[in-house]
Design an enzyme around this catalytic site. Structure first.
Site, PDB file in Angstrom:
ATOM      1  N   HIS A 381     -38.667  82.224 -50.542  1.00 56.45           N
ATOM      2  CA  HIS A 381     -39.014  83.423 -49.782  1.00 56.45           C
ATOM      3  C   HIS A 381     -40.436  83.295 -49.251  1.00 56.45           C
ATOM      4  O   HIS A 381     -41.331  82.786 -49.941  1.00 56.45           O
ATOM      5  CB  HIS A 381     -38.928  84.671 -50.659  1.00 56.45           C
ATOM      6  CG  HIS A 381     -37.621  84.809 -51.377  1.00 56.45           C
ATOM      7  ND1 HIS A 381     -36.427  84.896 -50.725  1.00 56.45           N
ATOM      8  CD2 HIS A 381     -37.332  84.871 -52.710  1.00 56.45           C
ATOM      9  CE1 HIS A 381     -35.443  85.016 -51.606  1.00 56.45           C
ATOM     10  NE2 HIS A 381     -35.968  84.999 -52.818  1.00 56.45           N
ATOM     11  N   GLU A 398     -40.847  88.292 -56.601  1.00 53.19           N
ATOM     12  CA  GLU A 398     -39.831  88.958 -57.412  1.00 53.19           C
ATOM     13  C   GLU A 398     -39.976  88.612 -58.887  1.00 53.19           C
ATOM     14  O   GLU A 398     -40.691  87.688 -59.273  1.00 53.19           O
ATOM     15  CB  GLU A 398     -38.436  88.576 -56.917  1.00 53.19           C
ATOM     16  CG  GLU A 398     -38.153  87.097 -56.937  1.00 53.19           C
ATOM     17  CD  GLU A 398     -36.917  86.708 -56.124  1.00 53.19           C
ATOM     18  OE1 GLU A 398     -36.428  87.547 -55.353  1.00 53.19           O
ATOM     19  OE2 GLU A 398     -36.451  85.564 -56.249  1.00 53.19           O
ATOM     20  N   HIS A 456     -36.448  78.129 -55.871  1.00 49.54           N
ATOM     21  CA  HIS A 456     -35.762  78.651 -57.051  1.00 49.54           C
ATOM     22  C   HIS A 456     -34.260  78.769 -56.807  1.00 49.54           C
ATOM     23  O   HIS A 456     -33.808  78.762 -55.652  1.00 49.54           O
ATOM     24  CB  HIS A 456     -36.324  80.020 -57.448  1.00 49.54           C
ATOM     25  CG  HIS A 456     -36.141  81.071 -56.388  1.00 49.54           C
ATOM     26  ND1 HIS A 456     -37.041  81.246 -55.353  1.00 49.54           N
ATOM     27  CD2 HIS A 456     -35.169  81.999 -56.181  1.00 49.54           C
ATOM     28  CE1 HIS A 456     -36.640  82.228 -54.574  1.00 49.54           C
ATOM     29  NE2 HIS A 456     -35.492  82.706 -55.052  1.00 49.54           N
ATOM     30  N   ARG A 476     -32.655  79.582 -47.038  1.00 43.81           N
ATOM     31  CA  ARG A 476     -31.748  78.762 -47.834  1.00 43.81           C
ATOM     32  C   ARG A 476     -32.052  77.286 -47.574  1.00 43.81           C
ATOM     33  O   ARG A 476     -32.076  76.839 -46.432  1.00 43.81           O
ATOM     34  CB  ARG A 476     -30.298  79.106 -47.484  1.00 43.81           C
ATOM     35  CG  ARG A 476     -29.284  78.750 -48.536  1.00 43.81           C
ATOM     36  CD  ARG A 476     -27.886  79.218 -48.145  1.00 43.81           C
ATOM     37  NE  ARG A 476     -27.752  80.663 -48.162  1.00 43.81           N
ATOM     38  CZ  ARG A 476     -27.395  81.383 -47.125  1.00 43.81           C
ATOM     39  NH1 ARG A 476     -27.116  80.819 -45.976  1.00 43.81           N
ATOM     40  NH2 ARG A 476     -27.293  82.705 -47.234  1.00 43.81           N
TER      41      ARG A 476
END
Length: 596
Positions: A381, A398, A456, A476
């Site tokens: 991200h 996150e 991740h 992605r």
């Protein structure tokens, strides 16, 4: 008159508010009630006070969404509680006919008012000036030829007449009618049945509920408020007022623009200077997402409902454009989170998100439950700077909390060792990027802080609660050559990923205990996430700095805040507006508690 003492709500007192010159001030071009006054009205309600509008206007002139329990209209000739009429004095037809005959013979323009509609004799420039001066909507005003027979008239207005003519009308018809000039006018006036004033309607409401007059208050500014100011325990006149209103008042407060209503309520000790409206906790229904790696536990174990066979994610706290959680039950039932926040903030006169959220242009966080039957893609991200420039939304940092997992479950967390961008691209291109990633075995209760830029992937057989920035931007990198339901491989975003990916190993944040029942999982510029575990009772603090989100990950409990009690169970999501107070949680449960 009937009484409500045996079958209606009991009130500790009552506060009556005039409209023109008290709640609004057309002369100052303040056409709407202030947010502070709206908040104060809600606080009065929470303290057990009846709140009532007491106005010279009929109901059809009153703006929509007025926050009052009760309406006293047309200078006291009508009183209504919860859409139920408790008093109504109409003009006697024979008297009305004599008066109108005189008006028409002398070419005096007039307006007849019922509670539902009003009827104008002549729609001329003087009438236009009248409605513009008082900011009156004309949607329910018709010409006199449209008025039904035997229409119950509550009040009249002279729209335009020379001052001497008004005096003459008063002399001729004063035994049957009260004539009262409009504020600042010598050519227009209200006409009511003699003996009827705002005090009449106010007393009818006070008697209906059996309220002690000593605990009643009224705000006004003009002659038509005078009798009302005398009829209550405490009459309050606004800073700009008529001489007669002042003579009948106990206290002179500040102007409408200077929040005179709030000033007076504080003066009388009804409210404190910083009175806040107690705000209820609300349950939220999550938005379910069906991705190819999803499983069934969010349905079977957490009670999530979806038309899809599997649920990959449930967005438990979301104001994102790609799916918003929805309020369940109560006053805001069915409203999206954004609609609820806007409506509730307006109601209490401040943002319910808290002071820590003021620096964010958009709602700051998104909280998900994630259930993986298969591995998620290797992904990354962007940070805020890159995401806002290229995607029009925040980046994504996150936190993952492992609610449960299968034996030997693992996830990827950053790279094992420093890598070059060239090597990373080579491994992505030949499908061996997993060789570079830090593979971490997981167990129930583990947590991971995923800084933006960290490569991740959540592994198979893991159930996670994810607290993240309010973003749905994912680049992605590798998807194991999987194909979607249409037989196509999912899109990769390698070029963007290479621009934002960290090439250094990532460091996890170590959780630490903050109380007997709570562990701090992560804290960063965007959110603070704790896990609460209790076998009996615990306290979850709330203050004005931030709202609180509670996502129950196991067990059940009863939450208590102010005078509200809310039962919650595994899978429930609760939003608590920013305010000062403590939530008492009674039960055996585990929950992720998030603040900003």
């Amino acid at each position: 008159m009937e009484s409500a003492q045996n079958n209606e709500k009991k009130y500790v007192g009552a506060v009556f508010f005039d409209y023109d010159g008290t709640l609004v001030d057309e002369q100052e071009k303040m056409y709407e009630m202030s947010a502070v006054t709206r908040r104060d009205i809600e606080v009065l309600k929470s303290k057990g006070y009846l709140t009532a509008l007491a106005t010279g206007r009929p109901k059809c002139y009153i703006p929509d969404n007025m926050p009052f329990d009760c309406f006293v209209t047309t200078n006291g000739s009508y009183a209504e509680v919860d859409s139920k009429t408790v008093f109504h004095q109409t003009v006697e037809p024979a008297s009305l006919k004599r008066l109108l005959t005189f008006f028409e013979e002398h070419d005096i323009n007039y307006l007849l008012e019922t509670q539902d509609n009003a009827y104008c004799y002549k729609w001329d420039k003087y009438f236009e000036h009248f409605v513009n001066t008082f900011n009156i909507s004309t949607k329910r005003i018709f010409t006199i030829d449209k008025m039904p027979e035997n229409c119950p008239i509550s009040k009249l207005n002279i729209i335009y007449a020379e001052p001497e003519m008004i005096k003459r009308v008063d002399k001729l018809f004063g035994s049957e009618f009260e004539f009262m000039l409009h504020r600042g006018s010598t050519i227009s006036c209200d006409i009511s049945v003699r003996g009827i004033s705002k005090a009449t309607g106010v007393k009818a409401v006070i008697d209906y509920f059996g309220i002690d007059t000593e605990n009643t208050y009224a705000f006004g500014d003009n002659d038509n408020d005078a009798e009302m100011l005398k009829a209550v325990g405490h009459g309050i006149v606004m800073e700009k007022h008529s001489r007669l209103a002042e003579e009948c008042a106990e206290y002179i407060t500040k102007s409408v623009v200077q929040e005179g209503i709030h000033h007076a309520l504080v003066h009388y000790g009804i409210l404190s200077e910083n009175s806040e409206l107690p705000l209820d906790m609300v349950k939220l229904k999550g938005v379910c997402k069906d991705y190819i790696w999803g499983s069934t536990r969010l349905k079977t174990d957490f009670g999530k409902v979806s038309g899809s066979e599997k649920i990959a994610e449930s967005w438990e706290l979301s104001a994102h454009r790609d799916g918003q959680s929805v309020v369940v039950g109560g006053e805001y039932d069915g409203k999206t989170l954004t609609e609820y926040i806007d409506m509730c903030s307006k109601k209490c006169g401040r943002s319910i998100l808290g002071t820590n959220c003021e620096r964010f242009e958009m709602f700051p966080v998104l909280i998900k439950l994630i259930d993986s039957a298969d591995k998620l893609s290797v992904q990354v991200h962007p940070d805020d700077k890159y995401a806002l420039e290229h995607e029009g939304e925040y980046g994504k940092t996150e936190m993952w909390y492992v609610i449960d997992c299968e034996k030997d479950a693992f996830l990827y967390f950053g790279v094992k060792e420093p890598v070059s961008k060239e090597l990373l691209k080579e491994k992505i291109d030949n499908g061996t990027v997993e060789e570079l990633l830090n593979r971490v075995p997981v167990k129930k209760g583990d947590s991971f802080f995923i800084q933006s830029g960290t490569l991740h992937a959540i592994g198979a057989g893991i159930l996670i609660c994810e607290v993240q920035q309010n973003s749905n931007t994912t680049y992605r990198v590798y998807d194991y050559k999987r194909k979607d339901k249409n037989g196509k491989e999912r899109e990769l975003h390698v070029d963007k990923a290479l621009k934002v990916a960290s090439l250094e190993p990532s460091q996890n944040k170590k959780p630490y205990r903050i109380s007997n029942t709570a562990v701090r999982l992560s804290e960063c510029d965007y959110f603070t996430a704790d896990v609460y575990s209790s076998n009996d009772e615990c306290t979850i603090s709330v203050d004005e700095s931030s709202f609180v989100s509670i996502v129950v990950t196991d067990g059940q409990a009863q939450l208590s805040l102010n005078n509200q009690k809310l039962s919650v169970k595994k899978g429930d999501s609760v939003f608590i507006p920013a305010q000062n107070g403590d939530i008492k949680a009674l039960g055996k449960f585990e929950a992720i508690v998030t603040r900003v």
